[in-house]
Design a protein around this motif. Structure first.
Motif, PDB file in Angstrom:
ATOM      1  N   LEU A 114       0.937  -1.216  -0.042  1.00 21.88           N
ATOM      2  CA  LEU A 114       0.014  -0.079  -0.113  1.00 21.88           C
ATOM      3  C   LEU A 114       0.677   1.123  -0.010  1.00 21.88           C
ATOM      4  CD1 LEU A 114      -2.635  -1.092   2.484  1.00 21.88           C
ATOM      5  CD2 LEU A 114      -2.983  -0.958   0.061  1.00 21.88           C
ATOM      6  N   SER A 115       2.020   1.121   0.796  1.00 19.49           N
ATOM      7  CA  SER A 115       2.940   2.329   0.622  1.00 19.49           C
ATOM      8  C   SER A 115       4.223   1.763   1.368  1.00 19.49           C
ATOM      9  CB  SER A 115       2.379   3.232   1.584  1.00 19.49           C
ATOM     10  OG  SER A 115       2.526   3.077   3.014  1.00 19.49           O
ATOM     11  N   LEU A 116       5.268   2.474   1.225  1.00 17.52           N
ATOM     12  CA  LEU A 116       6.748   2.146   1.696  1.00 17.52           C
ATOM     13  C   LEU A 116       7.365   3.417   2.563  1.00 17.52           C
ATOM     14  CD1 LEU A 116       8.245   0.695  -1.534  1.00 17.52           C
ATOM     15  CD2 LEU A 116       7.187  -0.367  -0.018  1.00 17.52           C
ATOM     16  N   THR A 117       7.550   2.810   3.777  1.00 14.10           N
ATOM     17  CA  THR A 117       8.324   3.916   4.394  1.00 14.10           C
ATOM     18  C   THR A 117       9.691   3.384   4.666  1.00 14.10           C
ATOM     19  OG1 THR A 117       6.580   4.710   5.781  1.00 14.10           O
ATOM     20  CG2 THR A 117       8.559   4.986   6.685  1.00 14.10           C
ATOM     21  N   ILE A 118      10.711   4.060   4.094  1.00 13.52           N
ATOM     22  CA  ILE A 118      12.064   3.649   4.015  1.00 13.52           C
ATOM     23  C   ILE A 118      12.857   4.563   4.827  1.00 13.52           C
ATOM     24  CG2 ILE A 118      14.090   3.342   2.609  1.00 13.52           C
ATOM     25  CD1 ILE A 118      11.974   3.230   0.332  1.00 13.52           C
ATOM     26  N   ALA A 119      13.555   4.109   6.119  1.00  6.67           N
ATOM     27  CA  ALA A 119      14.003   5.103   6.877  1.00  6.67           C
ATOM     28  C   ALA A 119      15.289   4.730   7.183  1.00  6.67           C
ATOM     29  CB  ALA A 119      13.041   4.948   8.506  1.00  6.67           C
ATOM     30  N   GLY A 120      16.285   5.766   7.297  1.00  8.13           N
ATOM     31  CA  GLY A 120      17.530   5.420   7.710  1.00  8.13           C
ATOM     32  C   GLY A 120      18.448   4.361   6.642  1.00  8.13           C
ATOM     33  N   ALA A 121      18.116   4.445   5.636  1.00 10.02           N
ATOM     34  CA  ALA A 121      18.671   3.642   4.611  1.00 10.02           C
ATOM     35  C   ALA A 121      19.625   4.125   3.786  1.00 10.02           C
ATOM     36  CB  ALA A 121      17.569   2.755   3.669  1.00 10.02           C
ATOM     37  N   GLY A 122      20.877   3.419   3.519  1.00  7.29           N
ATOM     38  CA  GLY A 122      21.827   4.114   2.552  1.00  7.29           C
ATOM     39  C   GLY A 122      23.219   3.823   2.728  1.00  7.29           C
ATOM     40  N   TYR A 123      23.640   3.131   3.860  1.00  2.87           N
ATOM     41  CA  TYR A 123      24.801   2.400   4.299  1.00  2.87           C
ATOM     42  C   TYR A 123      25.267   1.613   3.101  1.00  2.87           C
ATOM     43  CZ  TYR A 123      24.939   5.063   8.642  1.00  2.87           C
ATOM     44  OH  TYR A 123      25.187   5.860   9.487  1.00  2.87           O
ATOM     45  N   GLY A 124      26.586   2.064   2.581  1.00  2.00           N
ATOM     46  CA  GLY A 124      27.107   1.042   1.425  1.00  2.00           C
ATOM     47  C   GLY A 124      26.673   1.538   0.028  1.00  2.00           C
ATOM     48  N   THR A 125      25.698   2.316  -0.067  1.00  2.00           N
ATOM     49  CA  THR A 125      25.375   2.480  -1.476  1.00  2.00           C
ATOM     50  C   THR A 125      25.747   3.806  -2.030  1.00  2.00           C
ATOM     51  OG1 THR A 125      23.671   4.330  -0.639  1.00  2.00           O
ATOM     52  CG2 THR A 125      22.777   2.024  -0.759  1.00  2.00           C
ATOM     53  N   GLU A 126      26.643   4.715  -1.494  1.00  2.00           N
ATOM     54  CA  GLU A 126      27.499   5.781  -2.085  1.00  2.00           C
ATOM     55  C   GLU A 126      28.798   4.852  -2.670  1.00  2.00           C
ATOM     56  OE1 GLU A 126      27.120   9.478   1.028  1.00  2.00           O
ATOM     57  OE2 GLU A 126      27.603   7.578   2.039  1.00  2.00           O
ATOM     58  N   ARG A 127      28.886   5.468  -3.935  1.00  2.00           N
ATOM     59  CA  ARG A 127      30.062   4.645  -4.399  1.00  2.00           C
ATOM     60  C   ARG A 127      31.395   5.226  -3.958  1.00  2.00           C
ATOM     61  NH1 ARG A 127      27.536   2.342  -8.626  1.00  2.00           N
ATOM     62  NH2 ARG A 127      26.013   3.314  -9.940  1.00  2.00           N
ATOM     63  N   GLU A 128      31.693   6.475  -3.451  1.00  2.00           N
ATOM     64  CA  GLU A 128      32.846   6.623  -3.006  1.00  2.00           C
ATOM     65  C   GLU A 128      33.290   6.028  -1.602  1.00  2.00           C
ATOM     66  OE1 GLU A 128      30.043  10.146  -1.833  1.00  2.00           O
ATOM     67  OE2 GLU A 128      30.397   8.550  -3.552  1.00  2.00           O
ATOM     68  N   THR A 129      32.255   5.546  -0.922  1.00  2.00           N
ATOM     69  CA  THR A 129      32.559   4.974   0.171  1.00  2.00           C
ATOM     70  C   THR A 129      32.193   3.361   0.344  1.00  2.00           C
ATOM     71  OG1 THR A 129      30.518   5.512   1.147  1.00  2.00           O
ATOM     72  CG2 THR A 129      32.147   6.922   1.709  1.00  2.00           C
ATOM     73  N   ALA A 130      31.853   2.845  -0.882  1.00  2.00           N
ATOM     74  CA  ALA A 130      31.496   1.465  -0.899  1.00  2.00           C
ATOM     75  C   ALA A 130      32.629   0.535  -0.403  1.00  2.00           C
ATOM     76  CB  ALA A 130      30.979   1.084  -2.404  1.00  2.00           C
ATOM     77  N   ASP A 131      33.659   0.638  -1.001  1.00  2.00           N
ATOM     78  CA  ASP A 131      35.007  -0.192  -0.598  1.00  2.00           C
ATOM     79  C   ASP A 131      35.260  -0.237   1.046  1.00  2.00           C
ATOM     80  OD1 ASP A 131      35.119  -1.039  -3.056  1.00  2.00           O
ATOM     81  OD2 ASP A 131      36.796   0.150  -3.494  1.00  2.00           O
ATOM     82  N   TYR A 132      35.147   1.065   1.489  1.00  2.00           N
ATOM     83  CA  TYR A 132      34.991   1.153   2.785  1.00  2.00           C
ATOM     84  C   TYR A 132      34.008   0.470   3.679  1.00  2.00           C
ATOM     85  CZ  TYR A 132      34.842   3.329   7.634  1.00  2.00           C
ATOM     86  OH  TYR A 132      34.668   3.792   8.737  1.00  2.00           O
ATOM     87  N   PHE A 133      32.834   0.762   3.296  1.00  2.00           N
ATOM     88  CA  PHE A 133      31.612   0.128   3.891  1.00  2.00           C
ATOM     89  C   PHE A 133      31.970  -1.400   3.946  1.00  2.00           C
ATOM     90  CE2 PHE A 133      27.592  -1.982   3.590  1.00  2.00           C
ATOM     91  CZ  PHE A 133      26.841  -1.677   4.917  1.00  2.00           C
ATOM     92  N   ARG A 134      32.190  -1.887   2.885  1.00  2.00           N
ATOM     93  CA  ARG A 134      32.098  -3.569   2.605  1.00  2.00           C
ATOM     94  C   ARG A 134      33.246  -4.029   3.547  1.00  2.00           C
ATOM     95  NH1 ARG A 134      32.696  -3.222  -2.288  1.00  2.00           N
ATOM     96  NH2 ARG A 134      30.346  -3.215  -2.851  1.00  2.00           N
ATOM     97  N   ASN A 135      34.365  -3.429   3.625  1.00  2.00           N
ATOM     98  CA  ASN A 135      35.451  -3.729   4.327  1.00  2.00           C
ATOM     99  C   ASN A 135      35.348  -3.856   5.816  1.00  2.00           C
ATOM    100  OD1 ASN A 135      37.075  -4.692   2.053  1.00  2.00           O
ATOM    101  ND2 ASN A 135      38.241  -2.508   2.117  1.00  2.00           N
ATOM    102  N   THR A 136      34.578  -2.676   6.252  1.00  2.00           N
ATOM    103  CA  THR A 136      34.187  -2.362   7.592  1.00  2.00           C
ATOM    104  C   THR A 136      33.164  -3.374   8.189  1.00  2.00           C
ATOM    105  OG1 THR A 136      34.739  -0.133   7.424  1.00  2.00           O
ATOM    106  CG2 THR A 136      33.119  -0.684   9.251  1.00  2.00           C
ATOM    107  N   SER A 137      32.267  -3.731   7.149  1.00  2.00           N
ATOM    108  CA  SER A 137      31.263  -4.725   7.358  1.00  2.00           C
ATOM    109  C   SER A 137      31.663  -6.165   7.712  1.00  2.00           C
ATOM    110  CB  SER A 137      30.278  -4.665   6.272  1.00  2.00           C
ATOM    111  OG  SER A 137      29.433  -3.446   6.020  1.00  2.00           O
TER     112      SER A 137
END
Length: 292
Positions: A114-137
């Motif tokens: 019926l609807s979507l509420t997408i809160a606090g989503a975005g970690y790992g999606t920014e291209r400039e920090t993608a490798d950092y996020f993956r390694n940190t994860s």
């Protein structure tokens, strides 16, 4: 009560409220089904509310095979919970990992939302920090695998968690205590199989542009790695609104429960009245001022 996913994984769920349209709440990596208690209590007054433990989170099953953890499974598990309750359509509300699941729910099965509420989503999606996020994860996964109770003391004091601690020490302590009980297997497999492998929002551009489900994106203004991804979703999704909560971090539904509930409640009310529409084509983002 338990639902059964496509691959046989058992998913624990709870419900509250009997009237109104259904709302399905999907928790973040650092939470569990009971992290939605402020929302279950509030929205159950007018809606049928459902919350569940994602795979890897007790009392749901905790598969040992990392290949049973994926972004696709996370979205499809939400469908399994609705199916178990014979619910055809629901408002889907997700935070962080749950926000990603909500988005992919809309992309994969828009006819069920019926609807979507997408809160606090975005970690790992920014291209400039993608490798950092993956390694940190991967490091986070290793630490949870070794000792969830001990590592939770570190994880709960992340840069976007301290806002919660500063505002509500008691609430934050409950969050940290819940985090300490994460399964070593479930947390590490979730981090490696879901978080590390999910696609960037920027890789989904063409799908996002055609997804017409009414959507509310929410982020805290001090949740830095969700700000730009949230703005990107606002620009790409045709029926999307963006709410930025001031002086807020990542754990939005617990850190600012009254504000979170108010914004989501108003959004759902507009959707149900048919008043939440796609962006007016006259609102051209390339126009500064009209000259003729």
């Amino acid at each position: 009560m338990y639902a059964t996913a496509k691959d046989g994984t058992k998913l624990y769920y709870e419900t509250a409220g009997e009237g109104g349209t259904p709302i399905l709440f999907i928790h973040e990596f650092g939470g569990n089904y009971d992290a939605w208690e402020p929302q279950m209590s509030f929205f159950a007054r007018r809606h049928r509310c459902i919350t569940y433990a994602a795979r890897g989170y007790a009392p749901s099953d905790i598969p040992a095979d990392i290949e049973m953890y994926s972004q696709a499974n996370a979205a499809d598990d939400a469908i399994a919970v609705l199916d178990a309750l014979d619910i055809e359509k629901a408002h889907i509300v997700g935070l962080s990992m749950g926000g990603f699941a909500a988005l992919h729910f809309g992309l994969r099965t828009p006819e069920r939302a019926l609807s979507l509420t997408i809160a606090g989503a975005g970690y790992g999606t920014e291209r400039e920090t993608a490798d950092y996020f993956r390694n940190t994860s991967l490091k986070v996964a290793d630490n949870f695998e070794r000792d969830p109770a001990e590592f939770s003391k570190i994880y709960s004091l992340g840069a976007s968690r301290v806002q919660f601690q500063n505002k509500d020490l008691r609430g934050w302590a409950a969050f940290a205590e819940r985090l300490s009980h994460h399964s070593a297997v479930g947390a590490s497999n979730t981090m490696r199989g879901v978080q590390c492998r999910r696609p960037s929002f920027w890789d989904l551009e063409e799908q996002l542009k055609t997804m017409m489900v009414p959507t509310l994106v929410m982020t805290g203004d001090e949740d830095d790695h969700c700000l730009q991804p949230s703005i990107y979703l606002k620009k790409m999704l045709p029926a999307c609104g963006l709410s930025v909560l001031p002086k807020a971090g990542h754990t939005l539904n617990l850190e600012e429960p009254a504000l979170f509930n108010s914004v989501v409640s108003d959004f759902i009310a507009q959707v149900e009245q048919g008043a939440w529409k796609v962006r007016d084509p006259r609102a051209d983002p390339g126009q500064v001022m009209r000259t003729e």
